[in-house]
Motif scaffolding. Structure first.
Motif, short mmCIF file in Angstrom:
data_model
loop_
_atom_site.label_atom_id
_atom_site.label_comp_id
_atom_site.label_asym_id
_atom_site.label_seq_id
_atom_site.Cartn_x
_atom_site.Cartn_y
_atom_site.Cartn_z
N VAL A 189 37.19 39.15 34.58
CA VAL A 189 38.37 39.46 35.38
C VAL A 189 38.31 38.72 36.71
CG1 VAL A 189 38.85 41.72 34.37
CG2 VAL A 189 37.25 41.56 36.28
N ASP A 205 42.48 41.47 39.62
CA ASP A 205 41.91 41.81 38.31
C ASP A 205 43.00 42.41 37.42
OD1 ASP A 205 41.72 44.01 40.30
OD2 ASP A 205 41.04 45.17 38.56
N TYR A 241 42.44 43.94 33.91
CA TYR A 241 41.58 44.24 32.77
C TYR A 241 42.38 44.42 31.49
CZ TYR A 241 37.66 45.72 30.01
OH TYR A 241 36.70 45.77 29.03
N LEU A 257 35.87 48.89 36.86
CA LEU A 257 35.74 47.75 35.95
C LEU A 257 34.46 47.87 35.12
CD1 LEU A 257 36.82 44.82 38.29
CD2 LEU A 257 38.14 45.83 36.42
#
Length: 300
Positions: free
Chosen positions: A177, A185, A187, A212
């Motif tokens: 990411v 980011d 995801y 994350l």
């Protein structure tokens, strides 16, 4: 008092000199062995570099990075914040040198996109810099050229992407990411179970945010690599980091740990090789790269 004040001033000056001149250039190679490969696998040597924050004048850092090729790694991971100056890409590529001829992958960090700005040093202790950094909508560093040059050399771009490669005879499934520190980011773009048939399932990010890490581990990634923290950068002897500059706990600010506690995944956070040019100091936290020797797990 007449004695103490000059002594305190001398100690402070010596500490600043040590942090800015000596330790900032006292590069360390960390070595870890991680039992994460299938039983019967040969060892795989992974070089993890991060946070070089390169500016064109850092000749000693560039020379040291170039010497890492002598370790003969099978695979290289760069977890971002490679540059801090618009003219730093060519020096970076020169420093990486023959490492770019090896299998590799990378993500970017905020300082690959936005040049560091002078800040009040006291703010460093108030929490993650994402809380108070002035928001800049338009990047002012040539991050696209940085990305393109590394991909042209053959390294995988893992910014909100998955990838696959073979290194040292091991089939590696990767996902990464972009920098969560600046909310880039995504995801959801890489979400889903990692291929259980892969010999290694590797998750890559710049900032080791727990949300994350939780997602990567839930999807079956067994080795997670990150940077960003600088290991605390200014640490206290026998105590450690004062702050992590992200959501990770102080105990995991750098080095190798299980994630979560008692879990199956391994997390390695690099303390990185550089500093912001506006905060050119390290104390009790040497700049570093890591050679991770991945070995076979014990048979179940």
């Amino acid at each position: 008092m007449r004695t103490l004040l000059p002594a305190a001033a001398a100690l402070g000056a010596a500490s600043i000199g040590y942090a800015t001149v000596v330790e900032r250039n006292w590069f360390a190679l960390r070595r870890f062995e991680i039992p994460v490969l299938p039983p019967g696998s040969d060892p795989l040597r992974v070089l993890h570099i991060s946070d070089t924050h390169l500016t064109p004048g850092r000749k000693r850092l560039m020379s040291w990075v170039r010497s890492l090729n002598d370790l003969d790694p099978d695979f290289v991971i760069n977890t971002g914040d490679s540059i801090s100056h618009p003219q730093a890409i060519e020096p970076l590529l020169e420093a990486l040198g023959p490492l770019l001829d090896r299998p590799g992958a990378f993500v970017l960090g905020s300082n690959d996109m936005y040049a560091p700005e002078p800040q009040n040093p006291a703010r460093y202790l108030s929490g993650p810099s994402s809380r108070w950094n002035r928001k800049r909508k338009r990047p002012d560093l040539p991050w696209e050229k940085l990305r393109d040059d590394m991909t042209a050399a053959g390294w995988l771009d893992l910014n909100n992407q998955r990838g696959r490669l073979t290194a040292g005879g091991i089939d590696i499934a990767l996902a990464g990411v972009h920098d969560a520190h600046i909310n880039r980011d995504r995801y959801d773009q890489v979400a889903g179970q990692a291929d259980p048939a892969a010999g290694l399932r590797l998750g890559v990010m710049h900032s080791p945010e727990p949300r994350l890490l939780d997602q990567f581990t839930a999807d079956g990634y067994e080795l997670l690599l990150a940077g960003h923290t600088h290991g605390g950068q200014l640490c206290l002897p026998f105590y450690g980091a004062l702050i992590t500059n992200c959501g990770i706990d102080r105990e995991r600010v750098s080095g190798l740990h299980r994630y979560p506690d008692g879990g199956q995944a391994w997390l390695h956070v690099s303390a990185g090789l550089g500093t912001s040019p506006w905060a050119p100091a390290r104390f009790a936290c040497r700049p570093e790269a890591s050679l991770l020797t991945l070995v076979a797990r014990d048979p179940a």
